[in-house]
Design a protein around this motif. Structure first.
Motif, mmCIF file in Angstrom:
data_model
loop_
_atom_site.group_PDB
_atom_site.id
_atom_site.type_symbol
_atom_site.label_atom_id
_atom_site.label_comp_id
_atom_site.label_asym_id
_atom_site.label_seq_id
_atom_site.Cartn_x
_atom_site.Cartn_y
_atom_site.Cartn_z
ATOM 1 N N VAL A 112 0.836 -1.202 0.000
ATOM 2 C CA VAL A 112 0.000 0.000 0.000
ATOM 3 C C VAL A 112 0.871 1.253 0.000
ATOM 4 C CG1 VAL A 112 -1.674 1.346 1.321
ATOM 5 C CG2 VAL A 112 -1.964 -1.109 1.097
ATOM 6 N N LEU A 113 1.942 1.237 0.793
ATOM 7 C CA LEU A 113 2.808 2.419 0.868
ATOM 8 C C LEU A 113 3.517 2.663 -0.462
ATOM 9 C CD1 LEU A 113 4.077 1.860 4.466
ATOM 10 C CD2 LEU A 113 2.764 3.818 3.685
ATOM 11 N N LEU A 115 2.326 1.832 -3.325
ATOM 12 C CA LEU A 115 1.283 2.365 -4.202
ATOM 13 C C LEU A 115 1.100 3.857 -3.955
ATOM 14 C CD1 LEU A 115 -1.121 2.208 -6.119
ATOM 15 C CD2 LEU A 115 -2.510 1.392 -4.227
ATOM 16 N N LEU A 116 0.987 4.237 -2.683
ATOM 17 C CA LEU A 116 0.773 5.640 -2.347
ATOM 18 C C LEU A 116 1.925 6.509 -2.851
ATOM 19 C CD1 LEU A 116 -0.664 5.315 1.255
ATOM 20 C CD2 LEU A 116 -1.902 5.950 -0.813
#
Lengths: 169, 324
Positions: A112-113, A115-116
């Motif tokens: 997720v990180l 991706l962010l």
């Protein structure tokens, strides 16, 4: 420079500067284990690169590579600490603390990180509002003061980037 | 590399799949839209697979457990505050050249946020609902603004009662090491050369030195104690947690202890000198609960229990001697 010549050059770099790099890292991390690991990783990274040219200022060059690895390392540790801490607080007392479950949590957070990191700010907000807060796309549009089709575009971008991160390695 | 082109979607396919996924996610597709989506999926085997994979990742994030969400919040907050910290520092360096020392503990320890005098007991309510009870002659600094809730014990002893917040660790640090609250209640006490950590309730992670994730860290449970130095952690004998925290209610408790040790401890709470000869009091024991708010009564109680004589000198000091 071909691969064999590169290896030889990097070997020379190692013989001349590895100790210096290890000391430099020890001062920055205050931990000799991490300093040794990161020194090793720095030289591994150099070997992995397709092109290598002997730098004019080897120490400054090595420090730059090491610094980037250090930042990645610190970020990785932050994630791991955050997961372990949150797990302690929420799930302490639960008998089955499976290391696999913790590893899954690490992987999720890293993904997720990453991706962010690849998303522009508004798309990042839209993604977090949708996935972490559970807001519907139309409500995100209202919240961010943008059109529904813009929200859809942001969410689509997140999907496209997440595919690259999760499946194209 | 040549036949993996069948196994990987093209950038166009990824883009199209992403569009469909976003539209499905919005939940406002018409009947016609849904038919078009099915048709697209059937056009090529990779279409459906790519779309399914995107939605699988989606589901994994949406179904993340509470602790995973908490951890994500924590990390995002940390990154935000680090970023902020850096840009503020840049402005400060441009404007004020001479405060280079402001970042160091040495300077900041001279400006504590809360202090107690001798014999004073103070409870500081923090804005997250936590409470610090600060013992006699103590000093702390508090920083609740960032991604970690931080207290620095400069001097003395504190009891921390921590409000649970899974997104922000509560950390008490001294020059010797760091204690991270994994639960609710613990004591830190600074001594010369080490910091003593006593867990009152739940659990605490204790780390030597400045780094909170070293392998030498240990987790202590209620009643457990450890001495922390910058390089190592030494386990101590366990105690009864309710007794260990009695000072925070204003009581000094002794259970068959050397009176010289008890008097040394009493000295910390007294503005007037307390005098005794350690050698001549060797072997004398004391038991009881003594009020820290009233040194005279405490002195009398100790003297009675240990069968000692008390007399007051002209300078207000209290002297203890053996009865002859």
């Amino acid at each position: 420079m071909n691969a064999i010549a590169a290896q030889r050059e990097i070997g020379t770099l190692y013989e001349t500067h590895a100790d210096w790099l290890r000391d430099w890292l020890r001062r920055h991390t205050q931990c000799s284990h991490r300093a040794a690991d990161l020194t090793h990783e720095t030289f591994c990274r150099l070997l992995e690169r397709p092109q290598f040219a002997m730098p004019d200022a080897p120490r400054s060059y090595l420090a730059t590579v090491a610094r980037r690895l250090l930042i990645d390392d610190v970020r990785r540790r932050d994630v791991e600490q955050a997961v372990l801490y949150a797990f302690e607080i929420r799930c302490a007392g639960v008998d089955d603390i499976s290391p696999d479950r913790i590893a899954e949590a690490f992987q999720l957070l890293h993904a997720v990180l990453r991706l962010l990191d690849t998303l522009p700010m508004e798309a990042r907000c839209a993604f977090l509002l949708r996935r972490m807060e559970g807001l519907e796309q139309k409500d995100i549009a209202i919240r961010l003061g943008i059109s529904l089709s813009t929200v859809k575009r942001h969410i689509a971008l997140a999907y496209a980037r997440c595919y690259a991160i999760a499946y194209a390695d | 590399m040549s036949d993996s082109s069948d196994a990987n979607p093209t950038p166009d396919m990824i883009e199209q799949a992403a569009q469909w996924a976003a539209r499905l996610d919005a939940g406002d597709m018409s009947q016609g839209d849904r038919i078009a989506c099915d048709e697209w999926c059937r056009e090529h085997p990779l279409h459906r697979r790519t779309l399914d994979r995107m939605r699988a990742f989606d589901a994994r994030v949406t179904n993340a457990q509470d602790f995973e969400r908490d951890a994500l919040h924590t990390v995002l907050a940390q990154r935000r505050s680090r970023h902020l910290g850096r840009s503020l520092l840049a402005v400060a360096v441009l404007m004020v050249a001479s405060w280079a020392g402001i970042q160091s503990d040495y300077v900041r320890d001279r400006f504590p946020d809360y202090q107690t005098g001798r014999g004073e007991l103070r409870a500081a309510a923090l804005d997250d609902g936590s409470e610090i009870v600060l013992d006699t002659d103590g000093a702390i600094r508090v920083d609740m603004r960032g991604a970690r809730r931080q207290v620095r014990l400069i001097r003395g002893q504190l009891l921390a009662k921590v409000a649970k917040d899974p997104t922000r660790p509560f950390v008490v640090e001294t020059a010797d090491g760091i204690a991270t609250a994994l639960g609710t209640s613990f004591i830190l006490r600074r001594e010369a050369g080490y910091t003593l950590v006593t867990v009152i309730e739940s659990r605490v992670r204790v780390c030597p030195g400045k780094i909170a994730d070293k392998q030498e860290c240990r987790i202590l449970s209620a009643g457990e104690r450890a001495r922390v130095t910058p390089t190592q952690i030494f386990a101590q004998s366990s105690v009864d947690p309710s007794v260990a925290a009695l000072w925070s209610s204003g009581w000094l408790e002794a259970d068959d202890q050397d009176v010289a040790d008890v008097l040394t401890e009493l000295t910390r709470y007294s503005e007037r000198p307390i005098r005794f000869d350690r050698a001549s009091l060797r072997g004398v024991k004391v038991t009881g609960s003594f009020p820290l708010r009233d040194i005279d009564r405490a002195a009398e109680g100790i003297a009675r229990s240990a069968a000692l004589r008390v007399h007051r000198s002209a300078d207000g000091g209290i002297a203890f001697t053996r009865q002859h």
